[in-house]
Design a protein around this motif. Structure first.
Motif, mmCIF file in Angstrom:
data_model
loop_
_atom_site.group_PDB
_atom_site.id
_atom_site.type_symbol
_atom_site.label_atom_id
_atom_site.label_comp_id
_atom_site.label_asym_id
_atom_site.label_seq_id
_atom_site.Cartn_x
_atom_site.Cartn_y
_atom_site.Cartn_z
ATOM 1 N N SER A 15 0.768 -1.148 -0.135
ATOM 2 C CA SER A 15 0.021 0.160 -0.007
ATOM 3 C C SER A 15 0.800 1.311 -0.005
ATOM 4 O O SER A 15 1.868 1.219 0.638
ATOM 5 N N LEU A 16 0.341 2.151 -0.574
ATOM 6 C CA LEU A 16 1.170 3.886 -0.760
ATOM 7 C C LEU A 16 0.260 4.759 0.334
ATOM 8 O O LEU A 16 0.286 5.685 0.033
ATOM 9 N N LEU A 17 -0.679 3.975 1.206
ATOM 10 C CA LEU A 17 -1.520 5.152 1.948
ATOM 11 C C LEU A 17 -0.536 5.694 2.875
ATOM 12 O O LEU A 17 -0.916 7.106 3.261
ATOM 13 N N ASP A 18 0.635 5.098 3.206
ATOM 14 C CA ASP A 18 1.622 5.736 4.105
ATOM 15 C C ASP A 18 2.228 7.254 3.215
ATOM 16 O O ASP A 18 2.678 8.048 3.928
ATOM 17 N N ASN A 19 2.116 7.176 2.093
ATOM 18 C CA ASN A 19 2.426 8.110 1.053
ATOM 19 C C ASN A 19 1.487 9.249 0.892
ATOM 20 O O ASN A 19 1.752 10.022 0.213
ATOM 21 N N GLY A 20 0.447 8.717 1.242
ATOM 22 C CA GLY A 20 -0.853 9.692 1.043
ATOM 23 C C GLY A 20 -1.553 9.521 -0.252
ATOM 24 O O GLY A 20 -2.205 10.263 -0.684
ATOM 25 N N ASN A 22 -3.771 6.893 -2.539
ATOM 26 C CA ASN A 22 -4.830 5.515 -2.549
ATOM 27 C C ASN A 22 -4.349 4.597 -3.605
ATOM 28 O O ASN A 22 -5.025 4.548 -4.503
ATOM 29 N N LYS A 53 11.751 1.314 -2.285
ATOM 30 C CA LYS A 53 11.705 0.975 -0.953
ATOM 31 C C LYS A 53 12.909 1.262 -0.056
ATOM 32 O O LYS A 53 13.992 0.769 -0.267
ATOM 33 N N ASN A 56 11.433 1.201 4.965
ATOM 34 C CA ASN A 56 10.123 0.814 5.075
ATOM 35 C C ASN A 56 9.123 2.177 4.489
ATOM 36 O O ASN A 56 8.130 2.045 4.919
ATOM 37 N N TYR A 57 9.424 2.984 3.570
ATOM 38 C CA TYR A 57 8.925 4.020 3.042
ATOM 39 C C TYR A 57 9.154 3.865 1.626
ATOM 40 O O TYR A 57 10.235 3.559 1.072
ATOM 41 N N GLU A 59 9.844 5.614 -1.788
ATOM 42 C CA GLU A 59 9.932 6.782 -2.297
ATOM 43 C C GLU A 59 9.722 6.789 -3.911
ATOM 44 O O GLU A 59 10.456 5.947 -4.559
#
Length: 99
Positions: A15-20, A22, A53, A56-57, A59
């Protein structure tokens, strides 16, 4: 066919939800499988974003692309060709498709 695509995203997607955003990304190792499934479903690939990655983010590494082809087999081939040029570790792809 949609079930196979959903299963691939469920099993391998991040998921890319942590990146804002959807959306979800797939590891480069299954990108060609995704493109095969999109082609079988007759979905046109309009483009995609490329992420790496790091700690855990996800980019965005700005190797994104777009495709103006309306023929689904050609658009999937174009995407495969573009992705084959990408090098690096921990590469993930998000696809923009038209059903």
């Amino acid at each position: 066919m949609i079930n196979k695509i959903m299963e691939l995203y469920s099993r391998c997607g991040i998921s890319l939800l942590d990146n804002g955003i959807n959306d979800a990304v797939l590891p480069m190792s299954v990108a060609n499988k995704a493109l095969e499934l999109f082609s079988e479903a007759q979905w046109t690939v309009l483009g995609g974003d490329v992420y790496q990655k790091n700690n855990n983010y996800m980019e965005n590494i700005y190797a994104d692309w777009h495709c103006n082809l309306s023929d689904y087999p050609e658009s999937c081939s174009y995407a495969k060709e573009h992705l084959s040029k990408l090098k690096g570790d921990n590469i993930y792809i998000s696809f923009t498709i038209k059903c």
